[in-house]
Design an enzyme around this catalytic site. Structure first.
Site, short mmCIF file in Angstrom:
data_model
loop_
_atom_site.label_atom_id
_atom_site.label_comp_id
_atom_site.label_asym_id
_atom_site.label_seq_id
_atom_site.Cartn_x
_atom_site.Cartn_y
_atom_site.Cartn_z
N TYR A 140 11.57 -29.24 -31.78
CA TYR A 140 10.84 -29.17 -30.66
C TYR A 140 9.77 -28.34 -30.42
O TYR A 140 8.93 -28.35 -30.00
CB TYR A 140 11.77 -28.66 -29.28
CG TYR A 140 12.53 -29.87 -28.75
CD1 TYR A 140 13.41 -30.71 -29.46
CD2 TYR A 140 12.37 -30.24 -27.40
CE1 TYR A 140 13.83 -31.88 -28.74
CE2 TYR A 140 13.03 -31.30 -26.65
CZ TYR A 140 13.85 -31.93 -27.27
OH TYR A 140 14.66 -33.02 -26.71
N LYS A 191 23.75 -31.92 -39.67
CA LYS A 191 23.60 -33.05 -40.72
C LYS A 191 23.56 -32.47 -42.22
O LYS A 191 22.49 -32.72 -42.82
CB LYS A 191 22.37 -34.03 -40.40
CG LYS A 191 22.23 -35.30 -41.11
CD LYS A 191 23.04 -36.27 -40.51
CE LYS A 191 22.80 -37.69 -41.56
NZ LYS A 191 23.76 -38.62 -41.36
N ASP A 223 26.24 -38.07 -36.63
CA ASP A 223 26.55 -39.37 -36.61
C ASP A 223 27.91 -39.57 -36.12
O ASP A 223 28.38 -40.26 -35.26
CB ASP A 223 26.02 -40.30 -37.75
CG ASP A 223 26.31 -39.69 -39.03
OD1 ASP A 223 27.06 -38.53 -39.11
OD2 ASP A 223 26.13 -40.55 -40.05
N ASP A 247 20.17 -32.49 -27.43
CA ASP A 247 19.53 -33.39 -26.24
C ASP A 247 20.37 -34.67 -26.25
O ASP A 247 20.66 -35.40 -25.26
CB ASP A 247 18.16 -33.53 -26.81
CG ASP A 247 17.37 -34.31 -25.48
OD1 ASP A 247 17.61 -34.24 -24.33
OD2 ASP A 247 16.54 -35.25 -26.09
N ASP A 251 23.36 -36.26 -23.33
CA ASP A 251 23.13 -37.43 -22.67
C ASP A 251 24.49 -38.34 -22.76
O ASP A 251 24.90 -39.01 -21.90
CB ASP A 251 21.78 -38.30 -23.00
CG ASP A 251 20.79 -37.79 -22.19
OD1 ASP A 251 20.56 -36.79 -21.63
OD2 ASP A 251 19.91 -38.54 -21.87
#
Ligand code: IPM
Ligand code: MG
Length: 363
Positions: A140, A191, A223, A247, A251
């Site tokens: 970001y 990751k 993942d 982020d 959700d």
């Protein structure tokens, strides 16, 4: 006297913040809560007003406040505005300017709403997890970033995923401290099988772990974490992750609880100053229809009382009142299932205030 800045913003933001304001107003009038409420503009409405999604005046008020409660920013009418002046930029700059590096996103299931979850009720029963998302670093904010021309007509977009050790360390400290106060299980999501930045992330998290031996630490690739969240979310207590992964995962976690309309969040800077906002965003499709769920905004105000203002009892009162109205079967359209009738934003806010006043009479 605590200074609280309200930033309604765009879309459904003003509608849900109006209900949070009612609730805080009630606590001021009936419980003598020492809160001083102020208002300012952020996001698209600020851009329309004065050409800047985070006006100087708003930033100055935010800096001077003990806490900020924000509704939402953004909307399709701003899609063609220059990137630097988009509503989202106002929010991102506010996070950066106040140094709000720690984003806490709890996902808690209200038992009565198990049927509203996208998962089978037995998979989400008792769900109570906390995502700790790093908020001022990573993709970001990483530099360099941009869109550049290569040879000929070919253009290339690029962003930089970068974290230094101090940024990883402070968010890890925060996550371990939160885990300590909960069920003492921390899962760090990265990751590391592909990214160097994740390799460093893991190393630093391991190092911080030595200060918190009573917390059990595990690592998971992002993942797999996305899959595990929808397979068996109850395996998680606290999830620690970087900005972009957080982020996305937050959700997913939100949906497990039935509605993103129920979830509050806190963004903290290590000095108790915080920005509190519903996770749901501006929802332009239902803006102005009295159809938004104000409970996430109301619960964000509760988080503020707990994390920034040192008023855990008032926070509990609000949370109790929200549990009561849900227990009574009151539902905004986002959490309504079967043919049950739903109520509007204002009626839901009024119901929470009524539940609070009933508590006062009982005590
Ligand atoms: C969130 C939102 C923001 C983000 C947007 C509005 C910039 O999606 O708070 O999760 O990506 O952080
Ligand atoms: Mg998001």
């Amino acid at each position: 006297m605590h200074k609280v800045l309200l930033l309604p913003g765009d879309g459904i933001g003003p509608e849900v913040i109006a209900e949070a304001r009612k609730v805080l107003g009630f606590l001021i009038d009936e419980h003598g809560a020492a809160l001083e409420l102020e208002d300012a503009r952020v996001g698209g409405c600020a851009y329309e007003d004065c050409g800047d999604p985070l006006p100087e005046e708003t930033l100055a008020l935010a800096r001077a406040a003990d806490a900020v409660v924000l509704g939402a920013v953004g909307g399709p009418q701003f899609d063609h505005v220059e990137r630097e002046l988009r509503p989202e930029k106002g929010l991102l700059r506010l996070r950066a300017e106040l140094g709000l590096f720690a984003n806490l996103r709890p996902a808690i299931l209200f038992a009565e709403l198990a049927d509203a979850s996208s998962l089978k009720a037995e998979r989400v029963a008792g769900l109570d997890l906390m995502i700790v998302r790093e908020l001022t670093g990573g993709l970001y904010f990483g530099e360099p970033r941009g869109i550049r021309s290569l040879e000929g007509e070919l253009r290339q977009g690029f962003n930089t995923l970068v974290y230094d050790e101090s940024e990883i360390e402070r968010i890890a400290q925060m996550a371990f401290q939160i885990a300590q106060r909960r069920n003492r299980r921390l899962c760090s999501v990265d990751k590391a099988n592909v990214l160097e930045v994740s390799e460093l992330w893991r190393e630093v998290v391991e190092r911080v772990h030595q200060e918190y031996p009573e917390v059990s630490l595990s690592h998971m690739y992002v993942d797999n974490a996305a899959m595990q969240l929808v397979r068996d979310p109850n395996q998680f207590d606290v999830v620690l992750t970087e900005n972009m992964f957080g982020d996305i995962l937050s959700d997913i976690a939100a949906m497990l609880t039935g509605s993103i309309g129920l979830l509050p969040s806190a963004s903290l800077n290590g000095a108790d100053q915080g920005l509190y906002e519903p996770v749901h965003g501006s929802a332009p499709d239902i803006a102005g229809q009295d159809a938004a769920n104000p409970l996430a905004a109301i619960l964000s105000a509760a988080m503020m009382l707990r994390y920034s203002l040192g008023e855990p009892q008032l926070a509990q009162r609000i949370e109790q009142a929200v549990r009561q109205v849900i227990g009574e079967g009151l539902r905004t359209p986002d959490i309504v299932y079967s043919a049950r009738q739903s109520i509007g934003t204002r009626e839901m806010g009024n119901a929470v205030v009524r539940a609070l006043s009933e508590q006062s009479r009982e005590n």
